[in-house]
Design a protein around this motif. Sequence first.
Motif, PDB file in Angstrom:
ATOM      1  N   ASN A   1     -34.994 115.379  40.264  1.00 44.56           N
ATOM      2  CA  ASN A   1     -34.683 114.105  39.623  1.00 44.56           C
ATOM      3  C   ASN A   1     -35.178 112.935  40.452  1.00 44.56           C
ATOM      4  OD1 ASN A   1     -32.729 111.672  39.185  1.00 44.56           O
ATOM      5  ND2 ASN A   1     -32.561 112.928  37.346  1.00 44.56           N
TER       6      ASN A   1
ATOM      7  N   SER B   1     -38.906 112.803  40.326  1.00 46.17           N
ATOM      8  CA  SER B   1     -39.454 112.355  39.046  1.00 46.17           C
ATOM      9  C   SER B   1     -39.330 110.837  38.919  1.00 46.17           C
ATOM     10  CB  SER B   1     -38.757 113.056  37.881  1.00 46.17           C
ATOM     11  OG  SER B   1     -37.478 112.523  37.698  1.00 46.17           O
ATOM     12  N   ARG B   2     -38.312 110.253  39.540  1.00 43.66           N
ATOM     13  CA  ARG B   2     -38.226 108.791  39.529  1.00 43.66           C
ATOM     14  C   ARG B   2     -39.367 108.185  40.343  1.00 43.66           C
ATOM     15  NH1 ARG B   2     -32.671 106.844  38.513  1.00 43.66           N
ATOM     16  NH2 ARG B   2     -31.485 108.599  37.687  1.00 43.66           N
TER      17      ARG B   2
ATOM     18  N   ASP C   1     -42.245 109.600  40.683  1.00 46.58           N
ATOM     19  CA  ASP C   1     -43.433 109.789  39.853  1.00 46.58           C
ATOM     20  C   ASP C   1     -43.540 108.692  38.804  1.00 46.58           C
ATOM     21  OD1 ASP C   1     -43.208 113.413  39.807  1.00 46.58           O
ATOM     22  OD2 ASP C   1     -44.322 112.046  41.107  1.00 46.58           O
ATOM     23  N   ALA C   2     -42.403 108.371  38.199  1.00 46.94           N
ATOM     24  CA  ALA C   2     -42.414 107.340  37.164  1.00 46.94           C
ATOM     25  C   ALA C   2     -42.886 106.016  37.750  1.00 46.94           C
ATOM     26  CB  ALA C   2     -41.017 107.193  36.555  1.00 46.94           C
ATOM     27  N   TYR C   3     -42.416 105.707  38.940  1.00 46.09           N
ATOM     28  CA  TYR C   3     -42.805 104.454  39.567  1.00 46.09           C
ATOM     29  C   TYR C   3     -44.277 104.472  39.920  1.00 46.09           C
ATOM     30  CZ  TYR C   3     -42.435 100.227  42.310  1.00 46.09           C
ATOM     31  OH  TYR C   3     -42.597  98.951  42.779  1.00 46.09           O
TER      32      TYR C   3
ATOM     33  N   ASN D   1     -36.410 102.439  38.985  1.00 46.84           N
ATOM     34  CA  ASN D   1     -35.149 103.175  38.978  1.00 46.84           C
ATOM     35  C   ASN D   1     -35.114 104.262  40.040  1.00 46.84           C
ATOM     36  OD1 ASN D   1     -36.939 104.890  37.837  1.00 46.84           O
ATOM     37  ND2 ASN D   1     -35.861 105.149  35.898  1.00 46.84           N
ATOM     38  N   ARG D   2     -35.797 103.999  41.132  1.00 45.96           N
ATOM     39  CA  ARG D   2     -35.779 104.944  42.245  1.00 45.96           C
ATOM     40  C   ARG D   2     -34.400 104.925  42.907  1.00 45.96           C
ATOM     41  NH1 ARG D   2     -40.977 102.530  45.193  1.00 45.96           N
ATOM     42  NH2 ARG D   2     -39.754 100.655  44.761  1.00 45.96           N
TER      43      ARG D   2
END
Lengths: 336, 451
Positions: free
Chosen positions: B141, B144-145, B147-149, B164-165
């Motif tokens: 989780n 993946s945050r 990665d999103a950033y 949202n890290r």
Amino acid sequence: MTAPEVQDYVGFDTITQQMERKFLKRGFNLNVILVGESGMGKSTLVNSIFSTHLVDSQGRRTAQEVIRKTTEILPVTQTLDENGVRVRLTIIDTPGFGDQCNNEGCWVQVIKYIKDQHAAYLERELKPQRDRIINDTRVHACLYFLNPGSRGLRPLDVEVLKRLTEVTNVIPVIAKSDSMTLDERTLFKRRVKEEMSFHRISVYPYSSEDDDDEDRMLNASIRELVPFAVVGSEETIDVDDKPVRGRRHGWGVINIFDETHCDFVHLRNFMLRTHLSDLVEVTAQRHYEQFRTSQLRQIKELRAQQAAAAAAGGGGGSGSSQPPVGPLPHQPMAQV
Amino acid sequence: MRAGTATVGPANGGGNGSAGAAKKKKMNGYVGFSNYPNQQHRRSIKRGFNFTLMVVGESGLGKSTLINTLFESRVYPVKDGEDSSTPRNGAQVASPTGVDITSVSADIVENGVKLRLSVVDTPGFGDSVNNDEAWRPILENIESRFDAYLAQENRVNRSKIVDNRVNVLLYFIKPTGHGLRAMDIEFMKHLHTRVNLVPVIARADTLTPREVEQFKAKILADINFHGIHIFKPVSDHFDDPETISDNKAIAGKIPFAVVGSEQYVVRSDGTRVRGRQYPWGVIEVENENHNDFVALRQMLLRTHMEELRDQTDVSLYESYRTQKLLALGHVQNNSVFREFNPRRQQEEEERLHAAKMHKLEAEMSAVFKQKVHEKEGKLKQSEEELHSRHQTMKLTLEKQRRDLEEKKSRFTQSDSPQVAAAAAAANAANASFVDPAQRMASKDKKKNRFF
């Protein structure tokens, strides 16, 4: 969702102080470029704004000195400290700009320098291993010096301003405005603004949707003043036993800090006391992002072209194994 | 580039280390750039801040209660008749290992400062029979945050980036008194390079002060032994002595032994405080003699919130990004960036340069032509001069010869001995007359070499 006020005090509002502390530790960079012919008062103005002798005039002192044939770029960096806040100030002078008989292309070096700083920042930002705090050399403000006594913008000004406003925040000033009466200044400013809007030249400050009423009012009053009619001086003169920073003529003394004499105080306050943070941020978020977007699009197109050429060439070999350029993600990232 | 942060200067507080060549100057009078932090301050307040906090621990350790105590019941609203043990609503991501990840967000405002607080809960952690992989969904989780950033950061258009890290992870330790358990160590070893770890001794009201001390020492010994990094407040030379001593005091309490409560109790003097009522006494949440809640809150919210966010961004995210990009095989190809911008510039420069060269060439050939013309003229002139001189000399010589011939014929007719002498003299004179003519011819030859 509505944001309810916390009844008992939690205390996270101190985060702004925490940020200030972090900020004091790091200091910040400020890069200002001066563009104008020699003799327009660039060095004196910059030295007056920062109240210290930062740059020397690059004008010719003797007849033997050669008139520069190209525009040189001369950055000079110094550190200033005020109340614990440290700024690494870089003033970039451009001697030779506009000094020739034929000034075609005298802006090329200036635009190149500005774009090079964006390119250098982008390069460092895209590295797999990078310093998170990248040393910011991007140009945050350009003081463009207009000729007093002209009827508005000259052809050279139009050419240069069009290009400069695309890559940086431009603040037009008339540095030696002590030869213009107040009426002449008003007329000149109106003309300049008309011509700028005719040529679609947009100078700083820009308006944005995030502005609240206070910001809008402030920006409107600054736009009224543009171009700033200022007088610079590094000398202090005694007037009635009081020291005055200004210039002494046979018919009177100009006090550069007097708002009725010139716009110096407005310019300085605008640049440093109210819009300094905005100058830095607009450079990062508007000019740099524009540059970055166009660069990345070009890279994408180039890769697409190469891929198409490779496919058309029937696997000739050149396009097949391209090393990945920059960290553009290849696989979809998991979203939270 | 990112809202609200001024990203300049060296990452560690080592002072002005980057621009080595910068000199220091003194100013005469107040200039005003020291107002910069205030301008930033105003801007940050307008925008607000993000803070994401993750809580991990077995069920029943009081995680939700603690969150509500920290944030004054603003995150998990408590309805009448319920308490934190009732199941929560929130975005759920089901996981095969039995660990759920649920996230709740709340916007909180205090003195004009807007905070978007996200709390990520991990119900089910450590509750299964086999907890070998309990840490995995949590690590995934967090990553993946990141990665999103990373994806947002690399987009061509970056006007809206949502961060949202996870800024801090509170890890709840069971109050056994016996040091860390295997699951605790496994978890921390896997997570400590990806998130700011803050270990917390839960339900500390079962431990006496001496037991707390010993337990803390054992935990710290385990942490050191396994090389686990936990978040500690550090001071630098910028801080005043008061801050330095405060930081030391807080750091000395880690891991924090805390108690949370959503209930209020009445003290002996009549004041209402948060606490837990036992037959043998009342434990007050905000009493520093009773537990470390105040220290935890101080560090998380009032002194080190920004530091936690900063560390996440500057250190944890960066190392993740570097590893990920290098693993994907990205090599920085610097030449690509140099090409586009200067290429057009180069063409323009080349054009200008070629034009200049052409002009110079034309000038030089014109000058050359002119000079050649001049020289030719001069030489022609001198040729003519010489030629005319040659003619005149020839004429005078002819004249002299005729005179002499006349004289000679008169003398030969008179038949006297002086005649022979005169004839000889005339012959000699004749011979010498040839020389000038020859000299002229040789001079001509020399002249011709000019050309």
